[in-house]
Scaffold this motif. Structure first.
Motif, PDB file in Angstrom:
ATOM      1  N   UNK A 283      -1.210   9.120   5.356  1.00  0.00           N
ATOM      2  CA  UNK A 283      -0.727  10.260   6.136  1.00  0.00           C
ATOM      3  C   UNK A 283      -0.720  10.053   7.633  1.00  0.00           C
ATOM      4  N   UNK A 284      -1.404   9.026   8.116  1.00  0.00           N
ATOM      5  CA  UNK A 284      -1.520   8.823   9.560  1.00  0.00           C
ATOM      6  C   UNK A 284      -1.309   7.352   9.912  1.00  0.00           C
ATOM      7  N   UNK A 285      -0.941   7.064  11.156  1.00  0.00           N
ATOM      8  CA  UNK A 285      -0.830   5.667  11.589  1.00  0.00           C
ATOM      9  C   UNK A 285      -2.132   4.894  11.414  1.00  0.00           C
ATOM     10  N   UNK A 286      -3.256   5.549  11.616  1.00  0.00           N
ATOM     11  CA  UNK A 286      -4.542   4.859  11.473  1.00  0.00           C
ATOM     12  C   UNK A 286      -4.795   4.467  10.019  1.00  0.00           C
ATOM     13  N   UNK A 287      -4.370   5.292   9.079  1.00  0.00           N
ATOM     14  CA  UNK A 287      -4.518   4.941   7.662  1.00  0.00           C
ATOM     15  C   UNK A 287      -3.600   3.778   7.297  1.00  0.00           C
ATOM     16  N   UNK A 288      -2.401   3.760   7.854  1.00  0.00           N
ATOM     17  CA  UNK A 288      -1.485   2.642   7.620  1.00  0.00           C
ATOM     18  C   UNK A 288      -2.088   1.345   8.163  1.00  0.00           C
ATOM     19  N   UNK A 289      -2.670   1.425   9.357  1.00  0.00           N
ATOM     20  CA  UNK A 289      -3.311   0.262   9.959  1.00  0.00           C
ATOM     21  C   UNK A 289      -4.474  -0.212   9.100  1.00  0.00           C
ATOM     22  N   UNK A 290      -5.280   0.719   8.594  1.00  0.00           N
ATOM     23  CA  UNK A 290      -6.419   0.353   7.761  1.00  0.00           C
ATOM     24  C   UNK A 290      -5.954  -0.330   6.475  1.00  0.00           C
ATOM     25  N   UNK A 291      -4.850   0.153   5.909  1.00  0.00           N
ATOM     26  CA  UNK A 291      -4.323  -0.461   4.688  1.00  0.00           C
ATOM     27  C   UNK A 291      -3.951  -1.920   4.935  1.00  0.00           C
ATOM     28  N   UNK A 292      -3.357  -2.208   6.084  1.00  0.00           N
ATOM     29  CA  UNK A 292      -3.025  -3.583   6.431  1.00  0.00           C
ATOM     30  C   UNK A 292      -4.292  -4.409   6.641  1.00  0.00           C
ATOM     31  N   UNK A 293      -5.294  -3.792   7.250  1.00  0.00           N
ATOM     32  CA  UNK A 293      -6.570  -4.490   7.455  1.00  0.00           C
ATOM     33  C   UNK A 293      -7.265  -4.793   6.128  1.00  0.00           C
ATOM     34  N   UNK A 294      -6.969  -3.974   5.116  1.00  0.00           N
ATOM     35  CA  UNK A 294      -7.544  -4.207   3.780  1.00  0.00           C
ATOM     36  C   UNK A 294      -6.784  -5.284   3.019  1.00  0.00           C
ATOM     37  N   UNK A 295      -5.728  -5.801   3.610  1.00  0.00           N
ATOM     38  CA  UNK A 295      -4.994  -6.894   2.987  1.00  0.00           C
ATOM     39  C   UNK A 295      -3.598  -6.566   2.517  1.00  0.00           C
ATOM     40  N   UNK A 296      -3.148  -5.319   2.709  1.00  0.00           N
ATOM     41  CA  UNK A 296      -1.801  -4.953   2.275  1.00  0.00           C
ATOM     42  C   UNK A 296      -0.755  -5.798   2.984  1.00  0.00           C
ATOM     43  N   UNK A 297       0.280  -6.175   2.256  1.00  0.00           N
ATOM     44  CA  UNK A 297       1.383  -6.956   2.812  1.00  0.00           C
ATOM     45  C   UNK A 297       2.271  -6.080   3.684  1.00  0.00           C
ATOM     46  N   UNK A 298       2.482  -4.851   3.238  1.00  0.00           N
ATOM     47  CA  UNK A 298       3.195  -3.836   4.010  1.00  0.00           C
ATOM     48  C   UNK A 298       2.785  -2.470   3.477  1.00  0.00           C
ATOM     49  N   UNK A 299       3.266  -1.422   4.140  1.00  0.00           N
ATOM     50  CA  UNK A 299       2.799  -0.066   3.836  1.00  0.00           C
ATOM     51  C   UNK A 299       3.979   0.877   3.644  1.00  0.00           C
ATOM     52  N   UNK A 300       3.937   1.650   2.578  1.00  0.00           N
ATOM     53  CA  UNK A 300       4.944   2.684   2.348  1.00  0.00           C
ATOM     54  C   UNK A 300       4.381   4.028   2.792  1.00  0.00           C
ATOM     55  N   UNK A 301       5.142   4.723   3.622  1.00  0.00           N
ATOM     56  CA  UNK A 301       4.794   6.083   4.029  1.00  0.00           C
ATOM     57  C   UNK A 301       5.938   6.996   3.612  1.00  0.00           C
ATOM     58  N   UNK A 302       5.597   8.071   2.934  1.00  0.00           N
ATOM     59  CA  UNK A 302       6.624   8.974   2.442  1.00  0.00           C
ATOM     60  C   UNK A 302       6.498  10.378   2.983  1.00  0.00           C
ATOM     61  N   UNK A 303       5.717  11.195   2.301  1.00  0.00           N
ATOM     62  CA  UNK A 303       5.632  12.623   2.619  1.00  0.00           C
ATOM     63  C   UNK A 303       5.270  12.908   4.071  1.00  0.00           C
ATOM     64  N   UNK A 304       4.439  12.074   4.665  1.00  0.00           N
ATOM     65  CA  UNK A 304       4.001  12.298   6.046  1.00  0.00           C
ATOM     66  C   UNK A 304       5.142  12.140   7.044  1.00  0.00           C
TER      67      UNK A 304
ATOM     68  N   UNK B 280       0.847  -1.200   0.000  1.00  0.00           N
ATOM     69  CA  UNK B 280       0.000   0.000   0.000  1.00  0.00           C
ATOM     70  C   UNK B 280       0.878   1.243   0.000  1.00  0.00           C
ATOM     71  N   UNK B 281       0.634   2.116  -0.939  1.00  0.00           N
ATOM     72  CA  UNK B 281       1.363   3.396  -0.994  1.00  0.00           C
ATOM     73  C   UNK B 281       0.489   4.438  -1.665  1.00  0.00           C
ATOM     74  N   UNK B 282       0.623   5.670  -1.214  1.00  0.00           N
ATOM     75  CA  UNK B 282      -0.104   6.769  -1.816  1.00  0.00           C
ATOM     76  C   UNK B 282      -1.041   7.447  -0.848  1.00  0.00           C
ATOM     77  N   UNK B 283      -0.675   8.660  -0.431  1.00  0.00           N
ATOM     78  CA  UNK B 283      -1.494   9.512   0.428  1.00  0.00           C
ATOM     79  C   UNK B 283      -1.777   8.882   1.802  1.00  0.00           C
TER      80      UNK B 283
END
Length: 235
Positions: free
Chosen positions: A191-212, A186-189
């Motif tokens: 911006x928050x830890x909760x969004x990263x957590x939601x991405x994992x809950x949606x099935x993402x293997x891992x999460x890229x965070x950049x600008x934030x 998961x990558x793209x916009x």
């Protein structure tokens, strides 16, 4: 170069930090990006996504984290700018990046080189993994059929035909993950830890965070805009 299985175990369910600064940004420079990577490693990042041969080499000198490499370069005959041609691929291979990342959208590439040709070239020259940056579900399916190792949702919202969202494209993450073919990053916009957590809950293997994390001018802007909005309402 890190073993494929070891890399997968390292990034599973974790945060990858994108350490990038373009020429017009205040933190541009390989030395600065290397220090940013050190900070990300100290914070618990499992890998670094980096732009340019120079930045990758600098980061590899100071951190043991695997590097997911891209080269951003504009060409006049194409909107594709993430590792668009073999020239950029060769730069990444020279830097011994652990993962070569390519634009896998359906847009015309510079010089009309096909995505399949680029994938085949990488396979013939290196044991590096291949990550495909996509903007739609259909592009993800196409990349899977070409045999890439990872798919990233990076470009959702950055092509004219993909959803133009203010938040991460959770639907795309979930649809690709449900296929259960290859890991979806998961990558793209995000911006928050909760969004990263939601991405994992949606099935993402891992999460890229950049600008934030790594673009302080944008982080500052978010705070300023929020305070400005509040002050406007008070007055």
């Amino acid at each position: 170069m890190i073993d494929k299985q070891e890399l997968m175990e390292q990034i599973r369910g974790n945060i990858i930090v994108s350490c990038q600064a373009l020429k017009d940004e205040p933190l541009h420079g390989s030395e600065i990006m290397a220090k940013m990577a050190i900070a990300a490693e100290q914070g618990g990042a499992c890998a670094i996504r980096a732009n340019s041969k120079e930045d990758i080499l600098a980061i590899k000198l100071v951190t043991k984290l695997p590097v997911i490499g891209i080269v951003k370069r504009d060409y006049p005959d194409s909107d594709v700018f993430i590792t668009p041609t073999l020239k950029e691929v060769k730069e990444l291979l020279d830097a011994k990046t652990d993962v070569v990342t390519i634009d896998a959208t359906s847009r015309k590439r510079p010089g009309n080189l096909s995505l399949e040709e680029i994938v085949n070239y990488i396979r013939s020259q290196s044991s590096a993994m291949i990550m495909a940056d996509v903007s739609t579900f259909e592009e993800g399916v196409m990349a899977i059929e070409l045999g890439v190792d990872l798919i990233s949702t990076t470009l959702s919202g950055y092509t004219a035909y993909s959803p133009q969202l203010q938040e991460p494209d959770f639907q795309l993450i979930e649809r690709l993950s449900i296929l259960n073919k290859i890991p979806i990053i998961a990558e793209g916009r995000i911006s928050t830890p909760s969004e990263a957590k939601k991405a994992l809950e949606c099935g993402a293997f891992s999460v890229v965070v950049g600008s934030a994390i790594t673009r302080p001018q944008l982080i500052t802007k978010r705070f300023v805009e929020e305070v400005t909005y509040l002050n406007r309402n008070i007055t």
